[in-house]
Scaffold this motif. Structure first.
Motif, PDB file in Angstrom:
ATOM      1  N   THR A 110       0.834  -1.196   0.000  1.00  6.81           N
ATOM      2  CA  THR A 110       0.000   0.000   0.000  1.00  6.81           C
ATOM      3  C   THR A 110       0.866   1.242   0.000  1.00  6.81           C
ATOM      4  N   PHE A 111       0.230   2.386  -0.071  1.00  9.23           N
ATOM      5  CA  PHE A 111       0.958   3.646   0.001  1.00  9.23           C
ATOM      6  C   PHE A 111       1.280   3.971   1.452  1.00  9.23           C
ATOM      7  N   ARG A 112       2.509   4.329   1.682  1.00  9.70           N
ATOM      8  CA  ARG A 112       3.031   4.596   3.028  1.00  9.70           C
ATOM      9  C   ARG A 112       2.320   5.758   3.718  1.00  9.70           C
ATOM     10  N   VAL A 129       6.448  -4.546   7.041  1.00  8.67           N
ATOM     11  CA  VAL A 129       7.359  -5.672   6.831  1.00  8.67           C
ATOM     12  C   VAL A 129       8.733  -5.093   6.525  1.00  8.67           C
ATOM     13  N   THR A 130       9.725  -5.488   7.303  1.00  8.45           N
ATOM     14  CA  THR A 130      11.077  -4.981   7.043  1.00  8.45           C
ATOM     15  C   THR A 130      11.818  -5.843   6.032  1.00  8.45           C
ATOM     16  N   MET A 140       6.182  -6.368  -5.199  1.00 14.15           N
ATOM     17  CA  MET A 140       6.618  -4.973  -5.107  1.00 14.15           C
ATOM     18  C   MET A 140       7.462  -4.580  -6.328  1.00 14.15           C
ATOM     19  N   ARG A 141       8.267  -5.507  -6.856  1.00 13.93           N
ATOM     20  CA  ARG A 141       9.020  -5.222  -8.085  1.00 13.93           C
ATOM     21  C   ARG A 141       8.054  -5.027  -9.258  1.00 13.93           C
ATOM     22  N   ARG A 153       5.800   3.245  -1.288  1.00 10.31           N
ATOM     23  CA  ARG A 153       5.081   2.003  -1.019  1.00 10.31           C
ATOM     24  C   ARG A 153       5.627   1.300   0.223  1.00 10.31           C
ATOM     25  N   VAL A 154       4.805   0.451   0.796  1.00 12.03           N
ATOM     26  CA  VAL A 154       5.205  -0.330   1.954  1.00 12.03           C
ATOM     27  C   VAL A 154       4.465  -1.672   1.908  1.00 12.03           C
TER      28      VAL A 154
END
Length: 165
Positions: A110-112, A129-130, A140-141, A153-154
């Motif tokens: 999602t958007f941070r 998530v780290t 995410m890629r 993004r996060v």
């Protein structure tokens, strides 16, 4: 959230779900992200590939949906959209709760900094998530390749109830 029923989406409803997604994207214009508001909704093919649940109002018409599928060992939320006319009624949270298994994590990207994105999910118990799992990192890629800035993004996770602090 009174009067809303959650059930599996019917194939004939998928085009309408695209309309919900488009409408739910319109508020992105107000936070300086018109390109997100203008982004095309999930394709009918992509919707059909996922498990899709709808929240149906008293009229029998869906007002929100959630599309999920497995990513690594988690249930991943590919999309959750609530029609703006039904926003802020707990429908999105109810959909998320409905698809949350007792014994497995739930993930999403999602958007941070958008108030109804990461901050909202944090209120529901999701945590950043780290170190994304391989499947989550790949998603995410793919987002980055479609023009979503990775810096905005996060990835987030909701741990199973027995693992939450």
């Amino acid at each position: 959230m009174a009067g809303v029923l959650i059930r599996l989406a019917q194939p004939a409803e998928l085009p309408y779900l695209q309309e919900i997604e488009v409408a739910s994207g319109e508020p992105f214009t107000d936070v300086g992200m018109p390109e997100i508001a203008a982004d095309a909704p999930m394709s009918l093919e992509a919707l059909a590939e996922h498990e899709v649940w709808v929240a149906v109002g008293g009229s029998g018409v869906p007002v929100a949906f959630i599309a999920v599928g497995p990513v690594d060992d988690a249930t991943h939320i590919h999309q959750v959209s609530v029609h703006p006319s039904c926003a802020r009624q707990g429908i999105g949270a109810a959909l998320i709760e409905h698809v949350t298994p007792a014994d497995r994590a739930v993930t999403l990207t999602t958007f941070r900094d958008v108030p109804w994105n990461a901050p909202y999910y944090e209120r529901l118990g999701f945590r950043t998530v780290t170190e994304p799992s391989p499947g989550l990192a790949e998603l995410m890629r793919e987002e980055a390749s479609r023009g979503l800035d990775p810096a905005t993004r996060v990835a987030m996770v909701l741990l199973p109830a027995h693992e939450r602090p």
